[in-house]
Design an enzyme around this catalytic site. Structure first.
Site, PDB file in Angstrom:
ATOM      1  NE  ARG A 101      -2.533  -4.528  -7.570  1.00 53.67           N
ATOM      2  CZ  ARG A 101      -3.420  -3.876  -6.831  1.00 53.67           C
ATOM      3  NH1 ARG A 101      -3.089  -2.735  -6.254  1.00 53.67           N
ATOM      4  NH2 ARG A 101      -4.653  -4.335  -6.696  1.00 53.67           N
ATOM      5  NE  ARG A 152      -3.815   0.032   0.293  1.00 54.09           N
ATOM      6  CZ  ARG A 152      -4.642  -0.374  -0.655  1.00 54.09           C
ATOM      7  NH1 ARG A 152      -4.660   0.237  -1.838  1.00 54.09           N
ATOM      8  NH2 ARG A 152      -5.430  -1.398  -0.472  1.00 54.09           N
ATOM      9  CD  GLU A 171      -4.622   5.633  -9.532  1.00 53.66           C
ATOM     10  OE1 GLU A 171      -5.028   4.735 -10.321  1.00 53.66           O
ATOM     11  OE2 GLU A 171      -5.206   5.914  -8.473  1.00 53.66           O
ATOM     12  CG  HIS A 216      -2.860   2.643  -8.160  1.00 51.03           C
ATOM     13  ND1 HIS A 216      -2.928   3.328  -6.973  1.00 51.03           N
ATOM     14  CD2 HIS A 216      -4.124   2.207  -8.401  1.00 51.03           C
ATOM     15  CE1 HIS A 216      -4.175   3.321  -6.520  1.00 51.03           C
ATOM     16  NE2 HIS A 216      -4.912   2.659  -7.362  1.00 51.03           N
TER      17      HIS A 216
HETATM   18  O1  TA6 Z   1      -7.217   3.853  -8.780  1.00 49.57           O
HETATM   19  C1  TA6 Z   1      -8.311   3.988  -7.900  1.00 49.57           C
HETATM   20  C2  TA6 Z   1      -8.797   2.601  -7.503  1.00 49.57           C
HETATM   21  O2  TA6 Z   1      -9.247   1.886  -8.638  1.00 49.57           O
HETATM   22  C3  TA6 Z   1      -9.880   2.755  -6.431  1.00 49.57           C
HETATM   23  O3  TA6 Z   1     -11.169   2.444  -6.938  1.00 49.57           O
HETATM   24  C4  TA6 Z   1      -9.428   1.781  -5.329  1.00 49.57           C
HETATM   25  O4  TA6 Z   1      -9.916   0.485  -5.578  1.00 49.57           O
HETATM   26  C5  TA6 Z   1      -7.905   1.884  -5.491  1.00 49.57           C
HETATM   27  O5  TA6 Z   1      -7.721   1.845  -6.908  1.00 49.57           O
HETATM   28  C6  TA6 Z   1      -7.092   0.892  -4.712  1.00 49.57           C
HETATM   29  O6  TA6 Z   1      -7.181  -0.378  -5.284  1.00 49.57           O
HETATM   30  P1  TA6 Z   1      -6.362  -1.596  -4.574  1.00 49.57           P
HETATM   31  O7  TA6 Z   1      -6.710  -2.799  -5.371  1.00 49.57           O
HETATM   32  O8  TA6 Z   1      -4.897  -1.253  -4.651  1.00 49.57           O
HETATM   33  O9  TA6 Z   1      -6.836  -1.601  -3.131  1.00 49.57           O
END
Ligand code: TA6
Length: 300
Positions: A98, A72, A272, A168
């Protein structure tokens, strides 16, 4: 290239380590910046130019470092799809790149003192199960006063294939209330918070609640202006038609469980660089598509 050769070439800048769960890391120190990368996911976790007294990337204080789980914060690589898998919701959101091992295949020092690393995603039985056709995914990361990343997808199949993708990236900010994002004015977006409703952005983006939008058909630079840290982070991109902007806000952050201390989500925003939804990229046989981004920090 074996580690020993790399050690010989730029010993002073790379430190290799492994944690108790077997995840491997590379720490980079040069005269311009420091960074830390997890080989799982080719995941840039931290980057801080020596000119900055705060990190530029946000990393959750309770991020989980577990094989097969995304970390995270930093820069998770979303590939070969963005968001939910288009047809199989059982598959990992944002693709498998990832959460599987990558390897360091090259490293050198540029004339300006920056460190350039080349990583390559390693195929696993699971990745072959999820993506049956042959491909190559390589990433070039240049760590200096700016951070530049090129993600190169090569189609090794005899037919075209479609890729959704994103850096991301979680950026460190003083507080989400001090932040606005410029560069997306007049862009069409899909709003996940309002059932993917589509509208056109009228202003620069400010935050007062959960925010989750995919901006489409936009190649513009974005700027994250942070009056609290008196800095602006510029996001320059190429090979990208989408930009995603996200903050989970309090309730979603609490549900996620790895967004740090109670109000820690307030010190991050995701902007992103992507190709998502109808901007997914068709790559012809033997062709390579490159998604590129460069992050720089300017004083306000
Ligand atoms: O990029 C935004 C998003 O798609 C949100 O909707 C949320 O799901 C975030 O990514 C985090 O996703 P993750 O799978 O890393 O928890």
């Amino acid at each position: 290239m074996s580690e020993s050769n790399i050690d010989f070439m730029i010993q002073p800048q790379l430190k290799f380590s492994q944690d108790e769960s077997g995840l491997e890391y590379i720490e980079i120190e040069n005269r311009l910046a420091t960074a830390k990368i997890a080989l799982q996911g080719g995941h840039v976790m931290t980057w801080q130019p020596k000119s900055q007294d705060q990190p530029v990337l946000w990393l959750s204080s309770n991020a989980r470092f577990i094989k097969g789980r995304s970390i995270r914060g930093g820069i998770p690589i979303c590939w070969p799809w963005f968001g939910a898998h288009p047809t199989d919701s059982a598959l990992c959101p944002h693709g498998f790149a990832r959460v599987i091992p990558w390897q360091l295949v090259d490293a050198d020092t540029l004339k300006n003192g920056a460190t350039r690393l080349v990583l390559q995603m390693m195929e696993t039985a699971e990745s072959r199960r999820q993506l049956s056709y042959p491909h190559l995914l390589a990433m070039t990361i240049t760590i200096g006063e700016t951070l530049k990343i090129d993600l190169a997808t090569t189609n090794k199949a005899s037919h075209p294939f479609v890729v959704g993708e994103a850096f991301h990236t979680y950026f460190k900010v003083s507080d989400i209330s001090n932040v606005h994002v410029k560069g997306l004015e007049d862009a069409l977006y899909s709003d996940k918070v309002f059932a993917y409703e589509r509208r056109v952005e009228k202003n620069d983006v400010r935050f007062n609640g959960e925010f989750d939008r995919v901006y489409l058909n936009t190649t513009a630079d974005c700027m994250i202006e942070d009056t609290g840290l008196h800095r602006q982070i510029r996001i320059s991109k190429s090979g990208s038609q989408s930009t995603v902007v996200w903050t989970p806000w309090a309730d979603k952050a609490e549900q996620m469980g790895d967004m740090g201390a109670p109000d820690e989500w307030r010190t991050m925003v995701c902007v992103e660089t992507a190709n998502a939804l109808e901007n997914a990229v068709v790559i012809s046989p033997n062709r390579t598509h490159v998604l590129s981004v460069e992050y720089s920090v300017e004083t306000l």
